[in-house]
Design a protein around this motif. Structure first.
Motif, PDB file in Angstrom:
ATOM      1  N   ARG A  66       0.807  -1.220   0.000  1.00 28.81           N
ATOM      2  CA  ARG A  66       0.000   0.000   0.000  1.00 28.81           C
ATOM      3  C   ARG A  66       0.837   1.265   0.000  1.00 28.81           C
ATOM      4  O   ARG A  66       0.557   2.203  -0.737  1.00 28.81           O
ATOM      5  CB  ARG A  66      -0.975  -0.006   1.176  1.00 28.81           C
ATOM      6  CG  ARG A  66      -2.106  -0.981   0.875  1.00 28.81           C
ATOM      7  CD  ARG A  66      -3.002  -1.297   2.055  1.00 28.81           C
ATOM      8  NE  ARG A  66      -3.495  -0.160   2.762  1.00 28.81           N
ATOM      9  CZ  ARG A  66      -3.548  -0.099   4.098  1.00 28.81           C
ATOM     10  NH1 ARG A  66      -3.103  -1.098   4.836  1.00 28.81           N
ATOM     11  NH2 ARG A  66      -4.038   0.953   4.696  1.00 28.81           N
ATOM     12  N   TRP A 152       5.423  -0.782  13.012  1.00 29.85           N
ATOM     13  CA  TRP A 152       4.586  -0.280  11.917  1.00 29.85           C
ATOM     14  C   TRP A 152       4.126   1.145  12.157  1.00 29.85           C
ATOM     15  O   TRP A 152       4.217   2.011  11.271  1.00 29.85           O
ATOM     16  CB  TRP A 152       3.402  -1.246  11.788  1.00 29.85           C
ATOM     17  CG  TRP A 152       2.408  -0.883  10.757  1.00 29.85           C
ATOM     18  CD1 TRP A 152       2.630  -0.165   9.613  1.00 29.85           C
ATOM     19  CD2 TRP A 152       1.018  -1.231  10.754  1.00 29.85           C
ATOM     20  NE1 TRP A 152       1.467  -0.063   8.900  1.00 29.85           N
ATOM     21  CE2 TRP A 152       0.476  -0.695   9.564  1.00 29.85           C
ATOM     22  CE3 TRP A 152       0.198  -1.952  11.616  1.00 29.85           C
ATOM     23  CZ2 TRP A 152      -0.872  -0.856   9.238  1.00 29.85           C
ATOM     24  CZ3 TRP A 152      -1.135  -2.105  11.283  1.00 29.85           C
ATOM     25  CH2 TRP A 152      -1.659  -1.569  10.113  1.00 29.85           C
ATOM     26  N   ASP A 234     -12.004   5.994   3.955  1.00 30.11           N
ATOM     27  CA  ASP A 234     -10.689   6.645   3.995  1.00 30.11           C
ATOM     28  C   ASP A 234      -9.876   6.232   2.794  1.00 30.11           C
ATOM     29  O   ASP A 234     -10.069   5.175   2.226  1.00 30.11           O
ATOM     30  CB  ASP A 234      -9.980   6.402   5.337  1.00 30.11           C
ATOM     31  CG  ASP A 234      -9.065   5.196   5.349  1.00 30.11           C
ATOM     32  OD1 ASP A 234      -7.942   5.303   4.839  1.00 30.11           O
ATOM     33  OD2 ASP A 234      -9.481   4.153   5.871  1.00 30.11           O
ATOM     34  N   SER A 236      -6.596   5.949   2.647  1.00 26.64           N
ATOM     35  CA  SER A 236      -5.319   5.297   2.904  1.00 26.64           C
ATOM     36  C   SER A 236      -5.500   3.783   2.865  1.00 26.64           C
ATOM     37  O   SER A 236      -4.695   3.060   2.288  1.00 26.64           O
ATOM     38  CB  SER A 236      -4.776   5.794   4.243  1.00 26.64           C
ATOM     39  OG  SER A 236      -4.126   4.799   4.940  1.00 26.64           O
ATOM     40  N   ILE A 237      -6.611   3.305   3.415  1.00 21.16           N
ATOM     41  CA  ILE A 237      -6.851   1.859   3.400  1.00 21.16           C
ATOM     42  C   ILE A 237      -7.010   1.384   1.957  1.00 21.16           C
ATOM     43  O   ILE A 237      -6.633   0.273   1.599  1.00 21.16           O
ATOM     44  CB  ILE A 237      -8.107   1.490   4.252  1.00 21.16           C
ATOM     45  CG1 ILE A 237      -8.253  -0.029   4.442  1.00 21.16           C
ATOM     46  CG2 ILE A 237      -9.384   2.037   3.682  1.00 21.16           C
ATOM     47  CD1 ILE A 237      -7.327  -0.608   5.458  1.00 21.16           C
ATOM     48  N   ASP A 287     -10.849  12.491  11.748  1.00 16.71           N
ATOM     49  CA  ASP A 287     -10.016  11.607  10.945  1.00 16.71           C
ATOM     50  C   ASP A 287     -10.051  12.087   9.479  1.00 16.71           C
ATOM     51  O   ASP A 287      -9.375  13.063   9.154  1.00 16.71           O
ATOM     52  CB  ASP A 287     -10.490  10.153  11.129  1.00 16.71           C
ATOM     53  CG  ASP A 287      -9.559   9.162  10.461  1.00 16.71           C
ATOM     54  OD1 ASP A 287      -8.568   9.599   9.864  1.00 16.71           O
ATOM     55  OD2 ASP A 287      -9.826   7.950  10.513  1.00 16.71           O
ATOM     56  N   ASN A 288     -10.889  11.469   8.662  1.00 18.60           N
ATOM     57  CA  ASN A 288     -10.778  11.729   7.223  1.00 18.60           C
ATOM     58  C   ASN A 288     -11.685  12.842   6.705  1.00 18.60           C
ATOM     59  O   ASN A 288     -12.818  12.997   7.159  1.00 18.60           O
ATOM     60  CB  ASN A 288     -11.083  10.447   6.461  1.00 18.60           C
ATOM     61  CG  ASN A 288     -10.143   9.338   6.901  1.00 18.60           C
ATOM     62  OD1 ASN A 288      -8.937   9.480   6.804  1.00 18.60           O
ATOM     63  ND2 ASN A 288     -10.695   8.263   7.423  1.00 18.60           N
ATOM     64  N   ASP A 325      -6.625  12.511   5.870  1.00 15.97           N
ATOM     65  CA  ASP A 325      -6.942  13.165   7.140  1.00 15.97           C
ATOM     66  C   ASP A 325      -7.183  14.677   6.965  1.00 15.97           C
ATOM     67  O   ASP A 325      -6.564  15.326   6.121  1.00 15.97           O
ATOM     68  CB  ASP A 325      -5.820  12.914   8.168  1.00 15.97           C
ATOM     69  CG  ASP A 325      -5.894  11.486   8.708  1.00 15.97           C
ATOM     70  OD1 ASP A 325      -6.529  10.629   8.060  1.00 15.97           O
ATOM     71  OD2 ASP A 325      -5.314  11.214   9.768  1.00 15.97           O
ATOM     72  N   ASP A 401      -9.332   4.671  12.620  1.00 15.27           N
ATOM     73  CA  ASP A 401      -8.445   3.559  12.919  1.00 15.27           C
ATOM     74  C   ASP A 401      -7.082   3.988  13.473  1.00 15.27           C
ATOM     75  O   ASP A 401      -6.582   3.418  14.435  1.00 15.27           O
ATOM     76  CB  ASP A 401      -8.228   2.750  11.631  1.00 15.27           C
ATOM     77  CG  ASP A 401      -7.694   1.382  11.932  1.00 15.27           C
ATOM     78  OD1 ASP A 401      -8.490   0.501  12.285  1.00 15.27           O
ATOM     79  OD2 ASP A 401      -6.466   1.201  11.862  1.00 15.27           O
ATOM     80  N   LEU A 402      -6.515   5.010  12.865  1.00 18.86           N
ATOM     81  CA  LEU A 402      -5.189   5.420  13.349  1.00 18.86           C
ATOM     82  C   LEU A 402      -5.289   5.978  14.768  1.00 18.86           C
ATOM     83  O   LEU A 402      -4.442   5.667  15.625  1.00 18.86           O
ATOM     84  CB  LEU A 402      -4.573   6.458  12.407  1.00 18.86           C
ATOM     85  CG  LEU A 402      -3.199   6.960  12.827  1.00 18.86           C
ATOM     86  CD1 LEU A 402      -2.171   5.823  12.838  1.00 18.86           C
ATOM     87  CD2 LEU A 402      -2.705   8.083  11.917  1.00 18.86           C
ATOM     88  N   ARG A 405      -5.404   3.039  16.971  1.00 19.15           N
ATOM     89  CA  ARG A 405      -4.079   2.407  17.143  1.00 19.15           C
ATOM     90  C   ARG A 405      -3.236   3.210  18.134  1.00 19.15           C
ATOM     91  O   ARG A 405      -2.479   2.658  18.932  1.00 19.15           O
ATOM     92  CB  ARG A 405      -3.362   2.312  15.793  1.00 19.15           C
ATOM     93  CG  ARG A 405      -3.927   1.233  14.883  1.00 19.15           C
ATOM     94  CD  ARG A 405      -3.396   1.346  13.459  1.00 19.15           C
ATOM     95  NE  ARG A 405      -1.966   1.134  13.358  1.00 19.15           N
ATOM     96  CZ  ARG A 405      -1.231   1.463  12.294  1.00 19.15           C
ATOM     97  NH1 ARG A 405      -1.797   2.020  11.231  1.00 19.15           N
ATOM     98  NH2 ARG A 405       0.056   1.241  12.277  1.00 19.15           N
ATOM     99  N   LYS A 438      -9.658  -1.458  10.800  1.00 22.44           N
ATOM    100  CA  LYS A 438      -8.835  -1.500   9.591  1.00 22.44           C
ATOM    101  C   LYS A 438      -7.374  -1.819   9.913  1.00 22.44           C
ATOM    102  O   LYS A 438      -6.477  -1.521   9.131  1.00 22.44           O
ATOM    103  CB  LYS A 438      -8.935  -0.148   8.863  1.00 22.44           C
ATOM    104  CG  LYS A 438     -10.319   0.106   8.286  1.00 22.44           C
ATOM    105  CD  LYS A 438     -10.423   1.428   7.566  1.00 22.44           C
ATOM    106  CE  LYS A 438     -10.707   2.554   8.518  1.00 22.44           C
ATOM    107  NZ  LYS A 438     -10.966   3.843   7.866  1.00 22.44           N
ATOM    108  N   ALA A 439      -7.155  -2.326  11.114  1.00 21.54           N
ATOM    109  CA  ALA A 439      -5.809  -2.773  11.492  1.00 21.54           C
ATOM    110  C   ALA A 439      -6.003  -3.882  12.518  1.00 21.54           C
ATOM    111  O   ALA A 439      -7.009  -3.909  13.231  1.00 21.54           O
ATOM    112  CB  ALA A 439      -5.016  -1.624  12.099  1.00 21.54           C
TER     113      ALA A 439
END
Ligand SMILES: O=P(O)(O)OC[C@@]1(O)O[C@H](CO)[C@@H](O)[C@@H]1O
Ligand SMILES: [Mn+2]
Length: 478
Positions: A66, A152, A234, A236-237, A287-288, A325, A401-402, A405, A438-439
């Motif tokens: 990715r 990561w 999003d 990025s995914i 987020d997004n 984002d 998701d970020l 995390r 998503k993670a």
């Protein structure tokens, strides 16, 4: 309880989400993948609990597949803007553009060949923090971090910071956002869904003054879920592939509801109702951009209408980040675009929300901490001012998701560990995570729940079709 000494650094010494040893990166022994070096909060078990190979392979895929695609797409977009840039900035602008493309290609090569992470060389105010951290981990591990062997969370954040470095070094294009076109397109492509949502929001807002407590519960529950599922969109995914909301989210809520694995809405509501008697703002860590931002703004509007607060404090990113984002510019552009729309409701909310920024009922802050690689248990050390701000909020919603995390430290938690435990002392005031998965990290599930959902959907942890609403009401004195 926990080994707090492990958290001197943003990533544990034995990385939880490590990608894989160099050898496996060469293409061999993917079954050797075992990044979950240190189990936190119990043994490894269950479908989501860090099964060998499964956990790290998502991180591995991200770095291997990715991220290079995202970088190639940037180079492509930047190159295609050359005519416009030349028109607006002349030859110097064109030189900047070429330099950005060169830096991005170099970065892509560094990722793909597992090169050591190198210090940043631009003048941005956060550069010393990044470089100091790099020195610390290099000394600690007696080797610099590398793309395929280091945690990561760190390397992925570092990639976005390096993209920014390429822009910061420009003579004229220092404000350039390499993801801008994609973000704008994401909103434009979602217009039909936005119109439907706004029409509905307006109806609900009108009903609020005469609504019963049960009605309010229903409205808030619904808009929390709308904001939650907005996180499916999003860029990025999808490795920068288009990912707009094209259908009405309202039609989807009912059928998505069983996919909410943890639903702490009742606790969130209880906390929100405490806001009726006090005067505290509510924070939303965005987020997004695109459709997700619209859903967050709708939630904010409803929270104001219900009287839980008089001030919503949004938190955005101080630089382009994880492709989609929200930055300050995205936020402003979104409101401006809505207010200029030919659609009645879009215009209405666009104007209303621009006024909210002026009258102070909405505030947007873009603190640098959100674009550092540190998890939130370190906020107090690295950004005490931001921690203090969140401490004054009635509740802070963390979108996506970020953020999740970073809340849980991107560690290899057993899926049944309590959300509160995974926060490792981060209790500025009550917090609520609204996140589609998503993670491959999740906490707060029931015993056996991870196994059950894995039977239904093998990639449940990473495909964004499952979600959680996790609340922690613990508060620690400052
Ligand atoms: O934070 P968001 O926008 O919900 O998701 C960001 C994301 O796509 O980026 C990471 C991988 O690149 C994943 O953890 C996550 O799925
Ligand atoms: Mn994001």
């Amino acid at each position: 309880m926990f080994d707090f000494d492990l958290y001197i650094y943003p990533v544990p010494r034995q990385p939880a989400n490590d990608v894989m040893p160099g050898k496996a990166y060469e293409g061999e022994g993917v079954d050797r993948v075992n990044g979950r070096g240190r189990e936190r909060g119990g043994g490894r078990k269950g479908a989501g609990g860090g099964r060998k190979g499964e956990v790290s392979s998502f991180a591995f895929k991200t770095i291997k597949d990715r991220l290079p695609v995202i970088l190639s797409k940037i180079a492509d977009t930047v190159y295609r803007s050359k005519v416009k840039v030349k028109e607006e900035n002349g030859e110097d602008g064109l030189e900047d553009l070429k330099a950005i493309v060169g830096s991005i290609s170099k970065l892509r090569n560094e990722v793909q060949t597992n090169k050591p992470v190198i210090p940043l060389v631009d003048d941005r105010s956060d550069t010393p923090v990044w470089n100091r951290y790099l020195t610390e981990v290099t000394e600690r591990d007696q080797a610099p971090p590398k793309w395929f062997v280091s945690p990561w969370l760190y390397v992925e954040c570092y990639m976005y910071r390096r993209i920014q470095e390429a822009v910061e070094k420009c003579k004229l294009l220092q404000k350039y956002d390499v993801f801008e076109d994609q973000k704008k397109k994401a909103l434009m492509d979602s217009q039909d869904a936005v119109e439907v949502l706004f029409t509905y929001l307006k109806t609900i807002i009108h009903k609020v003054p005469s609504a019963s407590e049960d009605d309010i519960t229903e409205y808030v529950t619904e808009f929390i879920q709308i904001s939650l599922w907005g996180n499916k969109c999003d860029l990025s995914i999808s490795a920068s592939q288009e990912n707009a909301q094209t259908e009405s989210i309202l039609d989807q809520l009912h059928h998505l509801a069983p996919n909410i694995l943890i639903d702490n809405t009742q606790q969130v509501l209880k906390r929100l109702r405490e806001g009726l008697d006090v005067n505290q703002d509510i924070s939303i860590v965005l987020d997004n951009a695109g459709f997700e931002l619209i859903t967050d703004l709708c939630l904010a509007e409803l929270l104001l209408a219900c009287g839980f607060t008089t001030v919503i404090r949004f938190h955005g990113k101080a630089m382009p980040w994880f492709v989609s984002d929200v930055t300050m510019r995205d936020f402003m552009w979104t409101l401006e675009t809505l207010s200029e729309s030919g659609h009645e409701e879009m215009k209405y909310f666009g104007n209303l929300w621009k006024n909210r920024l002026t009258d102070g009922s909405w505030i947007i802050n873009c603190h640098d901490f959100w674009t550092l690689p540190f998890d939130y248990s370190l906020m107090k050390n690295y950004a005490p001012d931001l921690h203090k701000l969140l401490s004054s909020s009635l509740i802070t919603f963390f979108k996506g998701d970020l953020n999740y995390r970073k809340l849980v430290g991107d560690l290899s938690w057993n899926t049944t560990v309590k959300f509160e435990t995974s926060l490792r002392g981060f209790h500025p005031n009550p917090v609520c995570a609204l996140r589609t998965c998503k993670a491959d990290v999740v906490v707060g599930l029931q015993e056996g729940q991870a196994d059950e959902v894995k039977v239904k959907d093998d990639s449940w942890m990473v495909n964004g079709n499952w979600a959680i609403i996790s609340y922690c009401g613990k508060v620690q004195p400052n």
